[in-house]
Design a protein around this motif. Structure first.
Motif, PDB file in Angstrom:
ATOM      1  N   ARG A 106     -33.043  19.559 -27.342  1.00 38.83           N
ATOM      2  CA  ARG A 106     -32.218  18.395 -27.688  1.00 38.83           C
ATOM      3  C   ARG A 106     -32.019  18.299 -29.200  1.00 38.83           C
ATOM      4  O   ARG A 106     -30.915  17.983 -29.672  1.00 38.83           O
ATOM      5  CB  ARG A 106     -32.861  17.113 -27.155  1.00 38.83           C
TER       6      ARG A 106
ATOM      7  N   ASP B 217     -37.344  18.519 -25.613  1.00 32.50           N
ATOM      8  CA  ASP B 217     -37.076  17.817 -26.871  1.00 32.50           C
ATOM      9  C   ASP B 217     -36.616  18.781 -27.954  1.00 32.50           C
ATOM     10  O   ASP B 217     -35.746  18.438 -28.775  1.00 32.50           O
ATOM     11  CB  ASP B 217     -38.328  17.071 -27.337  1.00 32.50           C
TER      12      ASP B 217
ATOM     13  N   PHE C 147     -25.439  16.533 -24.208  1.00 32.64           N
ATOM     14  CA  PHE C 147     -26.619  17.348 -23.903  1.00 32.64           C
ATOM     15  C   PHE C 147     -27.081  17.116 -22.471  1.00 32.64           C
ATOM     16  O   PHE C 147     -27.305  18.063 -21.705  1.00 32.64           O
ATOM     17  CB  PHE C 147     -27.735  17.004 -24.893  1.00 32.64           C
ATOM     18  N   ASP C 148     -27.224  15.854 -22.084  1.00 29.26           N
ATOM     19  CA  ASP C 148     -27.679  15.528 -20.732  1.00 29.26           C
ATOM     20  C   ASP C 148     -26.713  16.070 -19.678  1.00 29.26           C
ATOM     21  O   ASP C 148     -27.136  16.556 -18.616  1.00 29.26           O
ATOM     22  CB  ASP C 148     -27.828  14.022 -20.576  1.00 29.26           C
TER      23      ASP C 148
ATOM     24  N   ASP D  11     -26.380  13.063 -27.327  1.00 28.48           N
ATOM     25  CA  ASP D  11     -27.317  12.893 -26.204  1.00 28.48           C
ATOM     26  C   ASP D  11     -26.591  12.937 -24.865  1.00 28.48           C
ATOM     27  O   ASP D  11     -27.060  13.566 -23.906  1.00 28.48           O
ATOM     28  CB  ASP D  11     -28.067  11.566 -26.338  1.00 28.48           C
TER      29      ASP D  11
END
Length: 217
Positions: free
Chosen positions: A168, A165, A152-153, A149
């Motif tokens: 992700r 989503d 990814f961010d 996470d």
């Protein structure tokens, strides 16, 4: 490009230390204990590690070990947290490197830090995220998911790519697949079997290209 301040995620549920060190001497003692545990894990595996082995390898008393850790599981969880946070910090910092003009290059370089940790960091191959040794009911985000996470961010912020989503989920799948292929690459080859490492790179691009595109040749 958007510049972001990146910080490695704290991995909830992986480290249980009795006394958080506040003095340099205490911090050095804790580092020595975790270094000793890492070498024991590297040599015989985490399943057989005992607190007595950690004390002996560190040249410390068993009481010193218990000053910081209530049991062997806490030692393992703390070592896993250190492994994960070190590698996460390097991988996240790589995303900010201005030399990377596309997500493929940034992500490839970020994952190279994971490969180097597999190769050079004692105990990392067994305890890189610690999910496998968390014996308690899950109360938070698994460490590997926290890493995925955060990365990814960071990539979404830096390169303006799809942050949906679905993207992700694809990214989390790529992290899981790459981790498994890294583990396979280092199972019998100390330097890593390049065939499996390359398969991880290929699989990652294949999973993410539908969302993020690929660089023009």
């Amino acid at each position: 490009m958007v510049q972001t301040h990146l910080e490695a995620p704290r991995l909830e549920g992986t480290a249980v230390i009795r006394n958080e060190p506040v003095q340099a001497r205490s911090a050095a003692r804790l580092t020595a204990l975790l270094d000793a545990a890492a070498h024991v894990v590297h040599e015989i595996g985490y399943e057989r590690l005992t607190t007595a082995m950690v004390a002996d390898r560190a040249g410390a008393s068993i009481g010193t070990v218990y000053r910081y850790f209530p049991d062997r599981i806490a030692v393992l969880q703390s070592l896993a947290a250190r492994n994960a946070e070190r590698t996460s910090g390097l991988a996240l910092a790589e995303v900010s490197n201005p030399a990377h003009q596309h997500w493929v290059g940034a992500l490839s370089a970020a994952f190279q830090h994971v490969v180097v940790a597999f190769r050079d960091e004692p105990g990392f191959a067994s305890l890189r995220y610690g999910d496998t040794i968390d014996l308690r009911p899950s109360t938070g985000t698994p460490a590997m998911q926290a890493f995925a996470d955060a990365l990814f961010d960071a990539l979404v912020a830096r390169f303006g790519v799809d942050g949906s989503d679905a993207a992700r989920t694809a990214f989390a799948s790529a992290v899981v697949a790459s981790d498994a292929l890294c583990a396979r690459a280092f199972r019998q080859e100390p330097a890593g079997d390049e065939r499996f490492l390359e398969a991880g790179r290929t699989a990652t691009v294949a999973l993410l290209a539908p969302f993020w595109g690929t660089p023009a040749l």
